[in-house]
Motif scaffolding. Structure first.
Motif, short mmCIF file in Angstrom:
data_model
loop_
_atom_site.label_atom_id
_atom_site.label_comp_id
_atom_site.label_asym_id
_atom_site.label_seq_id
_atom_site.Cartn_x
_atom_site.Cartn_y
_atom_site.Cartn_z
N UNK A 56 0.82 -1.20 0.00
CA UNK A 56 0.00 0.00 0.00
C UNK A 56 0.86 1.26 0.00
N UNK A 57 0.28 2.33 -0.54
CA UNK A 57 0.93 3.64 -0.46
C UNK A 57 0.81 4.15 0.97
N UNK A 58 1.91 4.66 1.52
CA UNK A 58 1.92 5.17 2.89
C UNK A 58 2.84 6.37 2.96
N UNK A 59 2.70 7.15 4.01
CA UNK A 59 3.52 8.35 4.15
C UNK A 59 3.64 8.76 5.61
N UNK A 60 4.75 9.40 5.93
CA UNK A 60 4.91 10.12 7.19
C UNK A 60 5.09 11.58 6.84
N UNK A 61 4.57 12.45 7.68
CA UNK A 61 4.63 13.88 7.37
C UNK A 61 4.85 14.69 8.63
N UNK A 62 5.27 15.93 8.42
CA UNK A 62 5.44 16.89 9.50
C UNK A 62 4.84 18.22 9.07
N UNK A 63 4.58 19.09 10.03
CA UNK A 63 4.08 20.42 9.71
C UNK A 63 4.73 21.44 10.64
N UNK A 64 4.76 22.68 10.16
CA UNK A 64 5.35 23.78 10.93
C UNK A 64 4.59 25.06 10.61
N UNK A 65 4.60 26.02 11.54
CA UNK A 65 4.07 27.34 11.21
C UNK A 65 4.89 27.95 10.07
N UNK A 66 4.24 28.74 9.23
CA UNK A 66 4.91 29.30 8.05
C UNK A 66 6.13 30.12 8.42
N UNK A 67 6.10 30.79 9.58
CA UNK A 67 7.25 31.63 9.95
C UNK A 67 8.46 30.79 10.36
N UNK A 68 8.27 29.45 10.49
CA UNK A 68 9.40 28.56 10.76
C UNK A 68 9.72 27.70 9.55
#
Length: 245
Positions: free
Chosen positions: A205-217
């Motif tokens: 199967x297709x799988x993913x790990x992801x992260x996010x940050x505020x735009x100013x970072x």
């Protein structure tokens, strides 16, 4: 406490101790119940699907199997969250794990903190895969037919001023992505947020790990996702669990 519930649970435990099932008399004896009471409860449990009778013995039915499966599912999800929490703390960002299953984007688990909160799901992640890194990463792993089928069911629509504007542009972007490279999205799903996702090879199967940050970072995004990518191999065994649940 409700005595009938206790007695029914004792019977279920007795059934579970026999791989090939057991007859009513034996179950009554092991559960410490009068035979008439055991018969009554066994009939009720069978009617409700928790047991079934085969060749004179009682075994677990589909309802009991669903309960067991639900417990296993919860245990697996907890294990996944615990693993994501390690990288959340090590990198200092929210961490997500998603898969593409049965034609849909599924966000399996998220680990964040009050100081580094996850992106708020203001528009359904499942329907807006074209606009966030998780969805784009999953769609990029599909073959052309599956990708177009998904977009037929979930059409491209801009969510912010930075979103992909139309289907043709999205398909071109997906086709240009390098295999196994991070997918970066800047304020396409939510203004003020940047995200990056890496494809995961865990089963078919297709799988993913992801992260996010505020735009100013945003300057932290690339180093953070590269750190995650360089060490994600240690998580693959755990993440592969979610492919089968």
């Amino acid at each position: 406490m409700i005595g009938s519930v206790q007695r029914a649970l004792r019977l279920l435990e007795a059934v579970g101790s026999h791989v090939d099932g057991a007859p009513a008399k034996q179950l009554a004896r092991e559960a410490g119940l009068p035979l008439p009471t055991a018969y009554h409860l066994l009939r009720t449990l069978t009617h409700e699907g928790y047991l079934r009778r085969e060749n004179g013995v009682f075994v677990y039915g589909p309802a009991a199997e669903r309960l067991a499966g639900g417990g296993a599912l919860q245990k697996r999800r907890t294990t996944i969250v615990d693993s994501l929490s390690h990288w959340r703390d090590a990198i200092g960002v929210p961490v997500y794990f998603g898969i593409y299953r049965e034609g849909e984007i599924e966000l399996v688990a998220v680990s964040d903190t009050p100081e580094a909160p996850a992106v708020e799901e203001w528009a359904g992640f499942r329907e807006t895969g074209h606009a966030h890194a998780i969805g784009q990463c999953l769609l990029s792993q599909l073959d052309e037919k599956a990708r177009k089928d998904h977009l037929d069911r979930h059409p491209v629509r801009p969510l912010t001023r930075n979103s992909v504007r139309d289907r043709a542009t999205l398909l071109e972007r997906l086709a240009s992505m390098e295999r196994m490279q991070p997918v970066v999205e800047r304020e396409q799903y939510a203004l003020g947020t940047v995200c990056a996702a890496i494809p995961i090879t865990a089963g078919s199967a297709a799988a993913t790990m992801a992260i996010s940050l505020p735009a100013h970072q945003a300057d932290r995004l690339r180093p953070a996702v590269e750190q995650l990518r360089s060490e994600v191999g240690t998580l693959l065994h755990t993440l592969a669990f979610s492919i089968s649940i």
